[in-house]
Scaffold this motif. Sequence first.
Motif, mmCIF file in Angstrom:
data_model
loop_
_atom_site.group_PDB
_atom_site.id
_atom_site.type_symbol
_atom_site.label_atom_id
_atom_site.label_comp_id
_atom_site.label_asym_id
_atom_site.label_seq_id
_atom_site.Cartn_x
_atom_site.Cartn_y
_atom_site.Cartn_z
ATOM 1 N N ARG A 234 29.535 -51.398 -29.513
ATOM 2 C CA ARG A 234 28.217 -51.887 -30.021
ATOM 3 C C ARG A 234 27.365 -52.512 -30.482
ATOM 4 N N TYR A 235 27.338 -51.523 -31.788
ATOM 5 C CA TYR A 235 26.800 -51.762 -32.911
ATOM 6 C C TYR A 235 27.589 -53.081 -33.778
ATOM 7 N N ILE A 236 28.751 -53.567 -33.502
ATOM 8 C CA ILE A 236 29.424 -54.147 -33.377
ATOM 9 C C ILE A 236 28.775 -55.861 -33.046
ATOM 10 N N GLN A 237 28.912 -55.317 -31.583
ATOM 11 C CA GLN A 237 28.077 -56.406 -30.726
ATOM 12 C C GLN A 237 26.632 -57.178 -31.254
ATOM 13 N N ASN A 352 24.438 -48.536 -32.289
ATOM 14 C CA ASN A 352 24.768 -48.246 -30.867
ATOM 15 C C ASN A 352 24.603 -47.190 -29.858
ATOM 16 N N GLU A 353 23.466 -46.050 -29.589
ATOM 17 C CA GLU A 353 22.305 -46.206 -28.824
ATOM 18 C C GLU A 353 21.915 -46.934 -27.866
ATOM 19 N N ASP A 354 21.928 -48.312 -28.602
ATOM 20 C CA ASP A 354 20.499 -49.484 -28.361
ATOM 21 C C ASP A 354 19.382 -47.948 -28.074
ATOM 22 N N ARG A 355 19.026 -48.057 -29.381
ATOM 23 C CA ARG A 355 17.881 -47.014 -29.973
ATOM 24 C C ARG A 355 17.050 -47.974 -30.675
#
Length: 365
Positions: A234-237, A352-355
């Motif tokens: 997620r964080y790479i995206q 990565n946690e969409d925060r």
Amino acid sequence: MIADEDMKPISPGAPVSCPSAEHVSTGIPIPKPIRVTTFSPAEWESFTQEWASSLKDLYVRVARHTGSGDQGVDVAGFISDRGWEGGWDNYQCKHYDHPLRPSDIWVEVGKIIYYSYKGEYSPPRKYYFIASRDIGTKLGKLIEAPDRLKEEARNNWESSCKNGIIETSSIPLKDDLLRWFEEFDFSIFSTKSVVELIDGHSKTPFHSVRFGGGLPPRPEVLIPPEEHEVVESRYIQQIFNAYGDSLRKAVNSVSELSSSLNSDFLRQRERFYHAESLRNFARDTVPDGTFESLQDEIFHGVIDICDSSHGDGLARMKATVTQAATIATASNPLRSVVKVQDQQGICHQLANEDRLFWVPTSEEA
């Protein structure tokens, strides 16, 4: 009357060792075994619970009795998935203002014999007395002589156990219970010293907070592997979205990056791995929630920057990561081991946690 010549002026001797600046600031440290004796009953209970977590390496499961009527069991360590029937050890915790005496244990011995006789559980493999002021000499000698311990337990059943095991019932030592008593293995009874407790406690995440002394050194941070781990997706995206927003085209892989962006990408991954390393270190050295508290501190320190207007997603990411490096984390127990890269990497954990979002969509904005 005391003669004047018997009185000497007070003249303290020289210190045994040269005092340090820390001694001047906080005083001479109190040895841990002495500090434990100053705990209140509630603190001793908390310490015991913390210490019990160090037993998980020895047992399949460790549990502490929390209900009313403990049936003689404080902390139980189960050696198999079969629980009580698969073999277990009992740890009986005592907090008194004196070393443990024989008179302090008879009712506990009675409980373990009575409730195992009643089938509430099988007799434990080992039964340890652990006391805040250790075991007295007389009790220590009894425990080392199981036959004498059994004899004294029998002699004290009437006065200590008959009406002490259950408040509302009288339990005489006779018939089948007496036969169970005679066959009971009194060699299971043993002790754990305060020094052993402190050593076990030192292997838990609670030790540095309760006793101080600082955190241990951090292990080396792992180098990010060439192949991205699933946990990074997620964080790479989000980073690719930031690059794409800056380039005004979609970016879906490292092969599409220029040399400068590829170098930037490697730095961001290294920061993420720094933060993951700190997360793992915190799990083993400080209480649960400490690292998450640090994450929240970083989040609140960068969110206004992240939510501000920026030229593109890459500018937003860089501004946010730069802001994270400036945050003082003075109140967190991890502060002595936190590095700039950790604080920057936490931004990517939050992404990565969409925060945090580097390129907010209409729904995320």
